[in-house]
Every structure is written in C-alpha cells, then in structure tokens.
Write a protein that holds these residues in place. Structure first.
Motif, PDB file in Angstrom:
ATOM      1  N   MET A 251       0.829  -1.207   0.000  1.00 33.20           N
ATOM      2  CA  MET A 251       0.000   0.000   0.000  1.00 33.20           C
ATOM      3  C   MET A 251       0.862   1.254   0.000  1.00 33.20           C
ATOM      4  O   MET A 251       0.482   2.276  -0.567  1.00 33.20           O
ATOM      5  CB  MET A 251      -0.921   0.006   1.218  1.00 33.20           C
ATOM      6  N   GLN A 252       2.027   1.197   0.641  1.00 31.53           N
ATOM      7  CA  GLN A 252       2.935   2.330   0.673  1.00 31.53           C
ATOM      8  C   GLN A 252       3.879   2.338  -0.529  1.00 31.53           C
ATOM      9  O   GLN A 252       4.106   3.374  -1.141  1.00 31.53           O
ATOM     10  CB  GLN A 252       3.748   2.313   1.968  1.00 31.53           C
ATOM     11  N   ALA A 253       4.422   1.172  -0.865  1.00 37.74           N
ATOM     12  CA  ALA A 253       5.404   1.106  -1.937  1.00 37.74           C
ATOM     13  C   ALA A 253       4.803   1.451  -3.294  1.00 37.74           C
ATOM     14  O   ALA A 253       5.471   2.058  -4.142  1.00 37.74           O
ATOM     15  CB  ALA A 253       6.033  -0.293  -1.984  1.00 37.74           C
ATOM     16  N   PHE A 254       3.530   1.101  -3.500  1.00 37.20           N
ATOM     17  CA  PHE A 254       2.897   1.312  -4.803  1.00 37.20           C
ATOM     18  C   PHE A 254       1.744   2.306  -4.725  1.00 37.20           C
ATOM     19  O   PHE A 254       0.825   2.252  -5.544  1.00 37.20           O
ATOM     20  CB  PHE A 254       2.403  -0.025  -5.374  1.00 37.20           C
ATOM     21  N   ARG A 255       1.807   3.206  -3.754  1.00 34.78           N
ATOM     22  CA  ARG A 255       0.679   4.125  -3.558  1.00 34.78           C
ATOM     23  C   ARG A 255       0.472   5.035  -4.763  1.00 34.78           C
ATOM     24  O   ARG A 255      -0.675   5.378  -5.088  1.00 34.78           O
ATOM     25  CB  ARG A 255       0.865   4.940  -2.284  1.00 34.78           C
ATOM     26  N   GLU A 256       1.537   5.422  -5.456  1.00 36.06           N
ATOM     27  CA  GLU A 256       1.376   6.289  -6.624  1.00 36.06           C
ATOM     28  C   GLU A 256       0.713   5.543  -7.773  1.00 36.06           C
ATOM     29  O   GLU A 256      -0.145   6.085  -8.474  1.00 36.06           O
ATOM     30  CB  GLU A 256       2.727   6.860  -7.054  1.00 36.06           C
ATOM     31  N   SER A 257       1.106   4.287  -7.982  1.00 31.33           N
ATOM     32  CA  SER A 257       0.474   3.487  -9.037  1.00 31.33           C
ATOM     33  C   SER A 257      -0.994   3.240  -8.723  1.00 31.33           C
ATOM     34  O   SER A 257      -1.860   3.330  -9.603  1.00 31.33           O
ATOM     35  CB  SER A 257       1.203   2.147  -9.191  1.00 31.33           C
ATOM     36  N   LEU A 258      -1.291   2.949  -7.451  1.00 27.91           N
ATOM     37  CA  LEU A 258      -2.682   2.747  -7.057  1.00 27.91           C
ATOM     38  C   LEU A 258      -3.457   4.042  -7.154  1.00 27.91           C
ATOM     39  O   LEU A 258      -4.630   4.056  -7.547  1.00 27.91           O
ATOM     40  CB  LEU A 258      -2.740   2.190  -5.634  1.00 27.91           C
ATOM     41  N   GLY A 259      -2.817   5.169  -6.812  1.00 23.22           N
ATOM     42  CA  GLY A 259      -3.477   6.466  -6.942  1.00 23.22           C
ATOM     43  C   GLY A 259      -3.804   6.793  -8.382  1.00 23.22           C
ATOM     44  O   GLY A 259      -4.855   7.370  -8.680  1.00 23.22           O
ATOM     45  N   THR A 260      -2.911   6.411  -9.299  1.00 23.34           N
ATOM     46  CA  THR A 260      -3.175   6.629 -10.727  1.00 23.34           C
ATOM     47  C   THR A 260      -4.372   5.802 -11.187  1.00 23.34           C
ATOM     48  O   THR A 260      -5.217   6.273 -11.960  1.00 23.34           O
ATOM     49  CB  THR A 260      -1.935   6.261 -11.556  1.00 23.34           C
ATOM     50  N   ALA A 261      -4.458   4.555 -10.725  1.00 20.99           N
ATOM     51  CA  ALA A 261      -5.596   3.695 -11.082  1.00 20.99           C
ATOM     52  C   ALA A 261      -6.896   4.276 -10.531  1.00 20.99           C
ATOM     53  O   ALA A 261      -7.938   4.243 -11.200  1.00 20.99           O
ATOM     54  CB  ALA A 261      -5.368   2.284 -10.560  1.00 20.99           C
ATOM     55  N   ILE A 262      -6.849   4.817  -9.311  1.00 16.70           N
ATOM     56  CA  ILE A 262      -8.044   5.437  -8.724  1.00 16.70           C
ATOM     57  C   ILE A 262      -8.450   6.659  -9.530  1.00 16.70           C
ATOM     58  O   ILE A 262      -9.636   6.877  -9.824  1.00 16.70           O
ATOM     59  CB  ILE A 262      -7.780   5.821  -7.258  1.00 16.70           C
ATOM     60  N   ALA A 263      -7.469   7.480  -9.918  1.00 13.56           N
ATOM     61  CA  ALA A 263      -7.768   8.686 -10.701  1.00 13.56           C
ATOM     62  C   ALA A 263      -8.401   8.333 -12.044  1.00 13.56           C
ATOM     63  O   ALA A 263      -9.358   8.977 -12.488  1.00 13.56           O
ATOM     64  CB  ALA A 263      -6.487   9.488 -10.912  1.00 13.56           C
ATOM     65  N   ALA A 264      -7.868   7.290 -12.712  1.00 17.35           N
ATOM     66  CA  ALA A 264      -8.447   6.860 -13.990  1.00 17.35           C
ATOM     67  C   ALA A 264      -9.869   6.362 -13.799  1.00 17.35           C
ATOM     68  O   ALA A 264     -10.756   6.612 -14.623  1.00 17.35           O
ATOM     69  CB  ALA A 264      -7.571   5.775 -14.610  1.00 17.35           C
ATOM     70  N   ASP A 265     -10.104   5.640 -12.703  1.00 21.80           N
ATOM     71  CA  ASP A 265     -11.444   5.120 -12.414  1.00 21.80           C
ATOM     72  C   ASP A 265     -12.426   6.264 -12.178  1.00 21.80           C
ATOM     73  O   ASP A 265     -13.529   6.269 -12.721  1.00 21.80           O
ATOM     74  CB  ASP A 265     -11.372   4.209 -11.188  1.00 21.80           C
TER      75      ASP A 265
END
Length: 319
Positions: free
Chosen positions: A183-197
C-alpha cells in the motif's frame, strides 16, 4: 478538536484515539498521491481489479491445507491444533484470508495469541497492521526474537507484547523486523488507477454515451424535436434495424459523436491499471479479466497456473 489538530497530536502521540474516518485513512496509507486522491485501503478495494485480485490471491492461499510438524522434525502432528480453528468468531478460511489480505497489502500479518492455564495457545485473533508498531529490542530468554509489538486498541490505548503473545508473519522484509507494505510502496500506481477510475466515471456521467446528434436547419419546438427523436429511435434501435437505411427529411442531418482521442486514451489507461494491479498483488492478468494480450488457452493456461503456484503461492507458504 479539529481533524488537523488531532492528526498532529496523533503523529506526535500515537496514544491519541483516531476516531475520524479521515484520520483512519491517513494512518492506513491514505495520504494524497500525486494524482490528488487518497489511496486509502478502503478506496483501493473499490477498484474492481484490485478487489478481485486480492480475493483470488488471499482466497486461494487461505483454502490450502495447513500441515503442522513437531518442532525440529518432519514428523506430522495429526491432531487438530489452533491453526485448524483459530477463534470462535471466524471460520478457519475467513481467518487465514484476513491474514493473507493483511500480508499482501501491508507486508505483515499479526494475530494476538490467547493461552489457557497450561500456556497452550488456544485462540488466534487477527490484528490490523495499522494498529501495530514493531521495535527492535535486545534478545533475551523471554524474547528470543528481539521484537517489541506496540498494539493500539480501538480506544487508542497502547499495549506492549512480545512474540510470546503476538503471531507475526513479515512477508517480504529487508531487515526481518517488518515486511514491505505494498500500500505504501505502490501508492502512486494505485493512486493513478483510482484517478483513472474516477475520471472515467465522470466521463460517462457527463454524456459520453451519446451516439450522435440530429441537427435540423429549421427551428423546432419541443414537441417537434421529441417526435423527431422518437421517430429516429424507432428506425434505428433494435436488432431488426441493424444495417438499415434511414431517410431524413425536413433538412435534418445526423452527426455521430466520436470519443476524442484523449478520452479514448483515458479509457485505455484503465486497462493498463488492471495489468499494474495484477503485478502488485501477484496474480496472472487473465485471472482478473485482462485477456487483451493473452493468446494461450488450454494447456497454455494450465502451464501458467502451475507456474503461478510454483513461483508465487508455494514459496510464501513453505517454511
């Protein structure tokens, strides 16, 4: 007390109760990403690809049988242990699924041990990783692992335990003390997926599904416009009218609306997010619906599953 003041006090003094949902999100890794959103655990679980990937990975590993051996030997212990029935509130599958979800997302699985009068562990209760801090201490006879677990209860009070009381599994760890939090290491990638969603949802909500516009050179009243729309729909809707030819009159012209290239690129970025989540969680892309680049079926899919079990599932569950 405002959220900002409570947040500041909670950072300085972890004993301050975190009663606000926003504060809980912050503690769970919900700081704003560069995409401008909160990559909290609850929001990330709202991504269909992440939810399904987590359900598959944690579910498969939780369903596997646990074999118990006598310490220092390969002799199987046949009688039932606490691992077969961890606690009265959860079925074994549910308990181990929770433990694996915490391990995959946060890099650590914690459970509080409950012992009987003979000091035998009879219950295990999972503890969310955001409520636990681990500190390295001197190794002693009563604390052979050299770990001090500081656990915050729901009221905000802290309790100190050792490995005698806490069952801890750090999954991938650089120091053996704590595991790496995805959750911390990939928070930017997950944030990008949330933004696209979120952006895709707004895109469709703002009329992206309109197929075209009927444009007339004449001024039409509302009644005439509604009648023209109904007539057009009756001529083109349904399978019986597929490929049919429509004759327009009264200086009417149909202008189709295409998705702009930048919007089409946004939609394709959501597909990229599915592949990225598959890599983060550790599942095969086609297991969560990403079959765009998959051309292997039959024995090819079987080989991929075998490879997944051997390289991802088995190493983490074999000690």
């Amino acid at each position: 007390m405002t959220i900002a003041r409570a947040l500041a006090r909670s950072v300085e003094s972890p004993s301050v109760p975190l009663s606000s949902a926003n504060l809980a999100d912050w503690v769970a890794g919900g700081r704003r990403t560069k995409a401008g959103n909160l990559a909290s655990e609850q929001r990330v679980l709202g991504l269909p690809a992440y939810y399904r990937a987590m359900a598959i990975r944690a579910g498969v590993e939780a369903a596997l049988p646990l074999k118990v051996y006598r310490r220092g030997t390969r002799e199987r212990i046949r009688q039932r242990t606490v691992l077969d029935s961890p606690n009265p509130s959860q079925k074994p599958f549910q308990f181990w699924q929770t433990m694996r979800m915490n391990g995959i997302a946060h890099g650590n699985s914690y459970a509080l041990k409950k012992r009987n009068g003979a000091d035998v562990v009879v219950q295990l209760w999972s503890v969310h990783p955001t409520r636990v801090r681990v500190e390295a201490v001197n190794i002693t006879g009563s604390n052979p692992e050299g770990k001090l677990f500081i656990v915050r209860d729901r009221a905000g009070h802290e309790h100190r335990f050792t490995s005698w009381d806490i069952f801890h599994v750090p999954w991938m760890s650089p120091d053996g003390l704590e595991g790496v939090s995805a959750m911390q290491a990939f928070r930017e990638s997950l944030g990008t997926a949330i933004a696209a969603d979120d952006t895709a949802a707004s895109f469709f909500a703002n009329g992206a599904r309109i197929s075209g516009v009927l444009q007339s050179k004449r001024n039409l009243r509302k009644e005439s416009a509604d009648a023209l729309k109904a007539r057009w729909r009756s001529r083109v809707s349904g399978p019986d009218h597929a490929g049919d030819i429509v004759v327009l009159d009264n200086d009417t012209e149909f202008k189709p609306i295409a998705i702009p290239p930048q919007d089409a690129q946004l939609l394709s970025s959501r597909q990229w997010g599915v592949s990225e989540i598959a890599r983060i969680v550790g599942v095969l892309p086609h297991m969560i619906g990403d079959t765009e680049r998959s051309t292997s079926w039959g024995s090819g899919i079987e080989s991929q599953f075998i490879g997944w079990v051997q390289t991802v599932v088995s190493p983490e569950l074999t000690t």
